[in-house]
Design an enzyme around this catalytic site. Structure first.
Site, PDB file in Angstrom:
ATOM      1  N   PRO A  10      -6.797 -56.010  97.212  1.00  0.00           N
ATOM      2  CA  PRO A  10      -6.303 -54.757  96.626  1.00  0.00           C
ATOM      3  C   PRO A  10      -5.428 -54.979  95.397  1.00  0.00           C
ATOM      4  O   PRO A  10      -5.351 -54.111  94.517  1.00  0.00           O
ATOM      5  CB  PRO A  10      -5.496 -54.105  97.766  1.00  0.00           C
ATOM      6  CG  PRO A  10      -5.345 -55.120  98.829  1.00  0.00           C
ATOM      7  CD  PRO A  10      -6.328 -56.233  98.589  1.00  0.00           C
ATOM      8  N   LYS A  12      -5.963 -57.213  93.027  1.00  0.00           N
ATOM      9  CA  LYS A  12      -6.901 -57.329  91.901  1.00  0.00           C
ATOM     10  C   LYS A  12      -7.365 -55.942  91.478  1.00  0.00           C
ATOM     11  O   LYS A  12      -7.408 -55.622  90.295  1.00  0.00           O
ATOM     12  CB  LYS A  12      -8.146 -58.114  92.325  1.00  0.00           C
ATOM     13  CG  LYS A  12      -8.002 -59.606  92.377  1.00  0.00           C
ATOM     14  CD  LYS A  12      -9.388 -60.216  92.626  1.00  0.00           C
ATOM     15  CE  LYS A  12      -9.352 -61.706  92.743  1.00  0.00           C
ATOM     16  NZ  LYS A  12     -10.694 -62.275  93.009  1.00  0.00           N
ATOM     17  N   GLU A  33     -18.865 -66.377  99.712  1.00  0.00           N
ATOM     18  CA  GLU A  33     -18.185 -67.091  98.624  1.00  0.00           C
ATOM     19  C   GLU A  33     -18.502 -68.579  98.728  1.00  0.00           C
ATOM     20  O   GLU A  33     -18.090 -69.244  99.672  1.00  0.00           O
ATOM     21  CB  GLU A  33     -16.664 -66.842  98.687  1.00  0.00           C
ATOM     22  CG  GLU A  33     -15.947 -67.505  97.524  1.00  0.00           C
ATOM     23  CD  GLU A  33     -14.590 -66.870  97.192  1.00  0.00           C
ATOM     24  OE1 GLU A  33     -14.334 -65.714  97.585  1.00  0.00           O
ATOM     25  OE2 GLU A  33     -13.795 -67.562  96.529  1.00  0.00           O
ATOM     26  N   ASP A  65     -13.789 -64.016  89.942  1.00  0.00           N
ATOM     27  CA  ASP A  65     -13.196 -65.154  90.636  1.00  0.00           C
ATOM     28  C   ASP A  65     -12.070 -65.677  89.751  1.00  0.00           C
ATOM     29  O   ASP A  65     -12.227 -65.753  88.528  1.00  0.00           O
ATOM     30  CB  ASP A  65     -14.230 -66.252  90.880  1.00  0.00           C
ATOM     31  CG  ASP A  65     -13.744 -67.182  91.973  1.00  0.00           C
ATOM     32  OD1 ASP A  65     -13.617 -66.736  93.126  1.00  0.00           O
ATOM     33  OD2 ASP A  65     -13.450 -68.360  91.682  1.00  0.00           O
ATOM     34  N   PHE A 141       1.384 -61.049  92.793  1.00  0.00           N
ATOM     35  CA  PHE A 141       0.810 -61.537  94.040  1.00  0.00           C
ATOM     36  C   PHE A 141       0.373 -62.990  93.846  1.00  0.00           C
ATOM     37  O   PHE A 141       0.486 -63.532  92.738  1.00  0.00           O
ATOM     38  CB  PHE A 141      -0.367 -60.661  94.472  1.00  0.00           C
ATOM     39  CG  PHE A 141      -1.561 -60.697  93.550  1.00  0.00           C
ATOM     40  CD1 PHE A 141      -1.539 -60.018  92.340  1.00  0.00           C
ATOM     41  CD2 PHE A 141      -2.715 -61.406  93.883  1.00  0.00           C
ATOM     42  CE1 PHE A 141      -2.645 -60.049  91.483  1.00  0.00           C
ATOM     43  CE2 PHE A 141      -3.825 -61.433  93.041  1.00  0.00           C
ATOM     44  CZ  PHE A 141      -3.783 -60.755  91.827  1.00  0.00           C
ATOM     45  N   HIS A 168      -4.860 -63.379  81.927  1.00  0.00           N
ATOM     46  CA  HIS A 168      -6.220 -63.941  82.055  1.00  0.00           C
ATOM     47  C   HIS A 168      -7.192 -62.840  82.505  1.00  0.00           C
ATOM     48  O   HIS A 168      -8.303 -62.731  82.023  1.00  0.00           O
ATOM     49  CB  HIS A 168      -6.195 -65.103  83.053  1.00  0.00           C
ATOM     50  CG  HIS A 168      -5.603 -64.752  84.385  1.00  0.00           C
ATOM     51  ND1 HIS A 168      -4.332 -64.212  84.516  1.00  0.00           N
ATOM     52  CD2 HIS A 168      -6.099 -64.797  85.642  1.00  0.00           C
ATOM     53  CE1 HIS A 168      -4.088 -63.977  85.792  1.00  0.00           C
ATOM     54  NE2 HIS A 168      -5.142 -64.314  86.497  1.00  0.00           N
ATOM     55  N   ARG A 169      -6.732 -61.983  83.425  1.00  0.00           N
ATOM     56  CA  ARG A 169      -7.577 -60.896  83.946  1.00  0.00           C
ATOM     57  C   ARG A 169      -7.822 -59.845  82.859  1.00  0.00           C
ATOM     58  O   ARG A 169      -8.929 -59.346  82.697  1.00  0.00           O
ATOM     59  CB  ARG A 169      -6.897 -60.281  85.181  1.00  0.00           C
ATOM     60  CG  ARG A 169      -7.694 -59.158  85.838  1.00  0.00           C
ATOM     61  CD  ARG A 169      -7.231 -58.878  87.261  1.00  0.00           C
ATOM     62  NE  ARG A 169      -7.575 -59.972  88.154  1.00  0.00           N
ATOM     63  CZ  ARG A 169      -6.705 -60.851  88.655  1.00  0.00           C
ATOM     64  NH1 ARG A 169      -5.406 -60.732  88.382  1.00  0.00           N
ATOM     65  NH2 ARG A 169      -7.105 -61.834  89.419  1.00  0.00           N
TER      66      ARG A 169
HETATM   67  P1  ITT Z   1     -12.188 -61.492  96.173  1.00  0.00           P
HETATM   68  O1  ITT Z   1     -12.618 -60.675  97.345  1.00  0.00           O
HETATM   69  O2  ITT Z   1     -12.230 -60.731  94.871  1.00  0.00           O
HETATM   70  O3  ITT Z   1     -12.888 -62.827  96.091  1.00  0.00           O
HETATM   71  P2  ITT Z   1      -9.829 -63.136  96.628  1.00  0.00           P
HETATM   72  O4  ITT Z   1      -8.396 -62.807  96.808  1.00  0.00           O
HETATM   73  O5  ITT Z   1     -10.507 -63.950  97.679  1.00  0.00           O
HETATM   74  O6  ITT Z   1     -10.616 -61.760  96.399  1.00  0.00           O
HETATM   75  P3  ITT Z   1     -10.491 -65.278  94.742  1.00  0.00           P
HETATM   76  O7  ITT Z   1     -11.544 -65.821  95.639  1.00  0.00           O
HETATM   77  O8  ITT Z   1     -10.813 -65.084  93.296  1.00  0.00           O
HETATM   78  O9  ITT Z   1      -9.989 -63.844  95.225  1.00  0.00           O
HETATM   79  O10 ITT Z   1      -9.224 -66.187  94.908  1.00  0.00           O
HETATM   80  C1  ITT Z   1      -8.209 -66.189  93.976  1.00  0.00           C
HETATM   81  C2  ITT Z   1      -6.901 -66.585  94.631  1.00  0.00           C
HETATM   82  O11 ITT Z   1      -5.917 -66.595  93.611  1.00  0.00           O
HETATM   83  C3  ITT Z   1      -6.450 -65.551  95.662  1.00  0.00           C
HETATM   84  O12 ITT Z   1      -5.671 -66.184  96.658  1.00  0.00           O
HETATM   85  C4  ITT Z   1      -5.613 -64.588  94.844  1.00  0.00           C
HETATM   86  O13 ITT Z   1      -4.597 -63.979  95.604  1.00  0.00           O
HETATM   87  C5  ITT Z   1      -5.027 -65.486  93.771  1.00  0.00           C
HETATM   88  N1  ITT Z   1      -4.962 -64.792  92.499  1.00  0.00           N
HETATM   89  C6  ITT Z   1      -5.998 -64.216  91.825  1.00  0.00           C
HETATM   90  N2  ITT Z   1      -5.567 -63.650  90.690  1.00  0.00           N
HETATM   91  C7  ITT Z   1      -4.242 -63.887  90.624  1.00  0.00           C
HETATM   92  C8  ITT Z   1      -3.243 -63.546  89.692  1.00  0.00           C
HETATM   93  O14 ITT Z   1      -3.503 -62.820  88.615  1.00  0.00           O
HETATM   94  N3  ITT Z   1      -2.006 -63.931  89.944  1.00  0.00           N
HETATM   95  C9  ITT Z   1      -1.708 -64.653  91.029  1.00  0.00           C
HETATM   96  N4  ITT Z   1      -2.591 -64.994  91.991  1.00  0.00           N
HETATM   97  C10 ITT Z   1      -3.849 -64.621  91.777  1.00  0.00           C
END
Ligand code: ITT
Length: 184
Positions: A10, A12, A33, A65, A141, A168-169
């Site tokens: 959530p 993201k 994944e 990702d 987060f 980056h996002r």
């Molecule tokens: P999805 O369902 O979108 O895959 P996810 O949380 O599993 O969600 P990822 O596989 O891309 O996402 O893993 C990325 C990890 O890095 C995850 O633990 C995120 O909480 C963290 N993360 C991603 N973007 C971040 C950001 O902008 N700042 C800090 N942590 C971030």
């Protein structure tokens, strides 16, 4: 056609809607994944799995990702950031750098857009920075409390909403958004 953003995270979703200034259709199907150090490979596989799980809808299906890359660790934790965070948290990630002089890091986000009947297009956003010596800040987060982007003295977690101005996002999604807009 409004895109469907598939994520289980959530935080993201909130950031992406802020960045694009619009609500996105949401869905949280079971998405496979794969384990791979290449963000784009992981994002592409997620996009294909999400399109499949949604029954091949006419809308663009978007996934992303993301992760943090430590220069001293030659790419890690990178696309494995989620698993490092779950296993050892940001404190454990800081421990990875305790003996290192090189604290440079890269925040990476790869967006994958799957169009029905077409291939998958990816968009990569990166921000250079450094890893803080201790976690700082209550916002954000994941690894936000330990990432200090270049040109700032604050961690992402201390920056609050200012993070999205050029994260980056933001870089990856703005490019993806422009590409989608051009396709109409
Ligand atoms: P999805 O369902 O979108 O895959 P996810 O949380 O599993 O969600 P990822 O596989 O891309 O996402 O893993 C990325 C990890 O890095 C995850 O633990 C995120 O909480 C963290 N993360 C991603 N973007 C971040 C950001 O902008 N700042 C800090 N942590 C971030």
């Amino acid at each position: 056609m409004d895109p469907i953003f598939v994520t289980s995270n959530p935080d993201k979703r909130r950031e992406v809607e802020d960045i694009l200034g619009m609500k996105l259709l949401s869905a949280s199907p079971e998405v496979h994944e794969i384990q791979h150090l290449d963000f784009a490979e992981v994002a592409r596989a997620k996009a294909a799995s999400a399109r499949d799980a949604l029954g091949d809808p006419p809308e663009p299906v978007i996934v992303e990702d993301s992760g943090i890359v430590f220069r001293a660790w030659n790419g890690l934790p990178g696309a494995f950031s989620r698993w490092f965070l779950e296993a050892v948290g940001v404190e454990g990630m800081l421990g990875m750098l305790s003996g290192e002089r090189d604290r440079r890091a890269l925040a990476v986000c790869v967006v994958a857009v799957s169009m029905r009947g077409e291939g998958i297009k990816t968009f990569r956003g990166e921000v250079q920075g450094e890893v803080a010596t201790a976690p700082r800040g209550a916002g954000g987060f994941g690894w936000d409390p330990i990432f200090v982007p270049e040109g700032s003295s604050l961690t992402y977690a201390e920056m609050g909403e200012v993070k999205h101005e050029d994260s980056h996002r933001a870089r990856a999604f703005r490019e993806a958004g422009r590409w989608l807009a051009r396709r109409g």
